[in-house]
Enzyme design. Structure first.
Site, short mmCIF file in Angstrom:
data_model
loop_
_atom_site.label_atom_id
_atom_site.label_comp_id
_atom_site.label_asym_id
_atom_site.label_seq_id
_atom_site.Cartn_x
_atom_site.Cartn_y
_atom_site.Cartn_z
N GLU A 261 100.45 9.31 58.33
CA GLU A 261 100.17 8.31 57.30
C GLU A 261 101.47 7.86 56.65
OE1 GLU A 261 99.01 5.73 54.83
OE2 GLU A 261 97.39 6.63 56.02
N CYS B 26 87.82 -2.16 61.14
CA CYS B 26 87.10 -2.94 60.12
C CYS B 26 87.27 -4.44 60.36
CB CYS B 26 87.56 -2.57 58.71
SG CYS B 26 89.31 -2.84 58.42
#
Length: 452
Positions: free
Chosen positions: A334, A409
């Site tokens: 991340e 998404c």
């Protein structure tokens, strides 16, 4: 040459639906995107925008109605930009989202694979655990609500049907306080005024509530009055936070938070895993469908307990911690330092030992792990709407995993990235859309990709 003019009206047959849930038809061979129209309808359209290769308009009159047309449940549906599909039955929404994923894969990615029917909700209302309300003013009255579609005009909303009722309660209390204390609200054009947004976070499993007041300054007047009103009227209130955002930006939250009541996080569960949620934490907004989404991702990963997994764009560690239950070891990568710190806390809280979170650029860290001898059989990616950076996909292909699970998404960037993977020797086995955002045009998907 396009002879259509703004303000003209045309009779149009709607043959499909567009990216944002608008109806699509043709006028003299030119595509027209029609707000408020549904596939299968014949409508009168008034033209709002004229472009070289397409037109935009809105529905003036419906001549032939779709069987999927319904009366909107929400009184603000025709003005608020939050929901674009209130006039479409829920069955129709699921069909639209399934087709949207399929169309994007085929049109953009030239990928012809099995796209399953979108998994919907039993009750597609009050599903959001986070509400972000903009604050404004009409005359002397302070208002809270959402922007109109593609506009900065604020639509006052007193009760949003897709928000958790406690989010609506938080905003109602703050609005009352704003008016009673006559506190200035932010004017985005001038860059002046104090209160910008109200953000409410609700933990569905624990009932804990966080109220965040986003301000263009360092403090607020009538602070104690606000805290007392929230404590009295909002069950489960655990945290009231001032978020400092003094920049002239479209970003809602700034980087600095001041706790003025309670603690700096709330706790929630996804299945049996506990997560600490801070003001800046990314946490899926639909906790009910998140469990379905993650179950499907772990199913596609095909873990037997022997595999090493790399989770790219790992956020606060949600997917990594689920994968760790069935994998030998998981590396979460991340780029946001605070998210990595949250992920490490979440691993500790849940007693998960076979996971390591790494802060850094994914392409660099993937290559570094490979050089260190880490052989990942499975890679899971859950990128933002822009999809994976090309360098990240190259790095993933470079370590040659057996399986890639892509959580998306945005169907268009999913199609683009799957095309790259297929050109690099992988095949898209199947895709499962999941309806995380009922009444909106957004759709989440999980794709299973295997090495050929």
């Amino acid at each position: 040459m396009n002879k259509v003019k703004i303000g003209e009206k045309y009779e149009v047959d709607i043959t499909s639906m567009g990216h944002e849930g608008e109806g699509v038809g043709r006028i003299d061979g030119i595509a027209v995107f029609v707000k408020g129209a549904l596939k299968g309808e014949r409508v009168i359209v008034e033209i709002e925008e004229v472009h070289k290769n397409y037109l935009k308009g809105y529905t003036v009159k419906i001549l032939e109605k779709s069987q999927h047309r319904v009366n909107p449940l929400c009184q603000y549906a025709d003005r608020c930009g939050g929901c674009s599909l209130q006039h479409l039955s829920y069955k129709g929404q699921l069909e639209y989202k399934t087709q949207k994923v399929k169309d994007n894969l085929e049109r953009i990615g030239k990928i012809y694979t099995k796209v399953h029917y979108a998994i919907g909700m039993e009750n597609p209302l009050n599903y959001r655990n986070k509400g972000q309300f903009v604050v404004g003013e009409i005359g002397r009255e302070k208002i809270t609500g959402f922007y109109s579609f593609h506009s900065h005009e604020i639509v006052p909303v007193d009760n949003c049907l897709i928000q958790h009722p406690l989010s609506n309660k938080v905003v109602s209390v703050v609005k009352e306080w704003l008016n009673e204390c006559d506190i200035s609200v932010y004017d985005r054009k001038k860059g002046k005024g104090l209160i910008r947004h109200v953000v409410a976070k609700v933990a569905f499993k624990t009932g804990e509530v966080m109220a965040i007041i986003v301000i263009n300054g360092e403090d607020i007047p009538c602070k104690e009055e606000l805290i007392e009103a929230l404590k009295e009227k909002v069950p489960g209130l655990k945290s009231v936070i001032l978020n400092i955002n003094t920049r002239r930006t479209k970003m809602i939250l700034g980087n600095k938070n001041i706790v003025i009541y309670g603690k700096n996080t709330i706790e929630d569960f996804i299945k049996d895993l506990r997560f600490e949620i801070s003001p800046l934490s990314f946490f899926q907004v639909n906790p009910i469908q998140t469990e379905i989404l993650y179950d499907k991702a772990i199913e596609y990963a095909g873990l037997t307990g022997k595999e090493v997994v790399i989770d790219v764009y790992s956020g606060i560690g949600t997917i990594s911690l689920f994968a760790a239950k069935k994998a030998s070891f998981v590396y979460g990568i991340e780029s946001v330092k605070e998210a990595v710190e949250d992920a490490e806390k979440n691993a500790q809280v849940n007693g998960v030992k076979n996971v390591k979170f790494i802060w850094g650029k994914a392409e660099r860290e993937i290559a570094k792990l490979y050089k260190e001898g880490v052989k990942a059989e499975v890679v899971i990616v859950d990128p933002p709407r822009d999809g994976c950076d090309k360098e990240v996909i190259r790095a993933i292909v470079g370590i040659n995993p057996k399986r890639i699970v892509y959580v998306s998404c945005n169907p268009s960037t999913l199609a683009r990235d799957l095309r790259y993977l297929e050109d690099a020797g992988y095949r898209t086995v199947e895709v499962q859309p999941v309806d995380m955002f009922p009444y909106t045009y957004h759709v989440e998907s999980v794709a299973l990709v295997e090495r050929m």
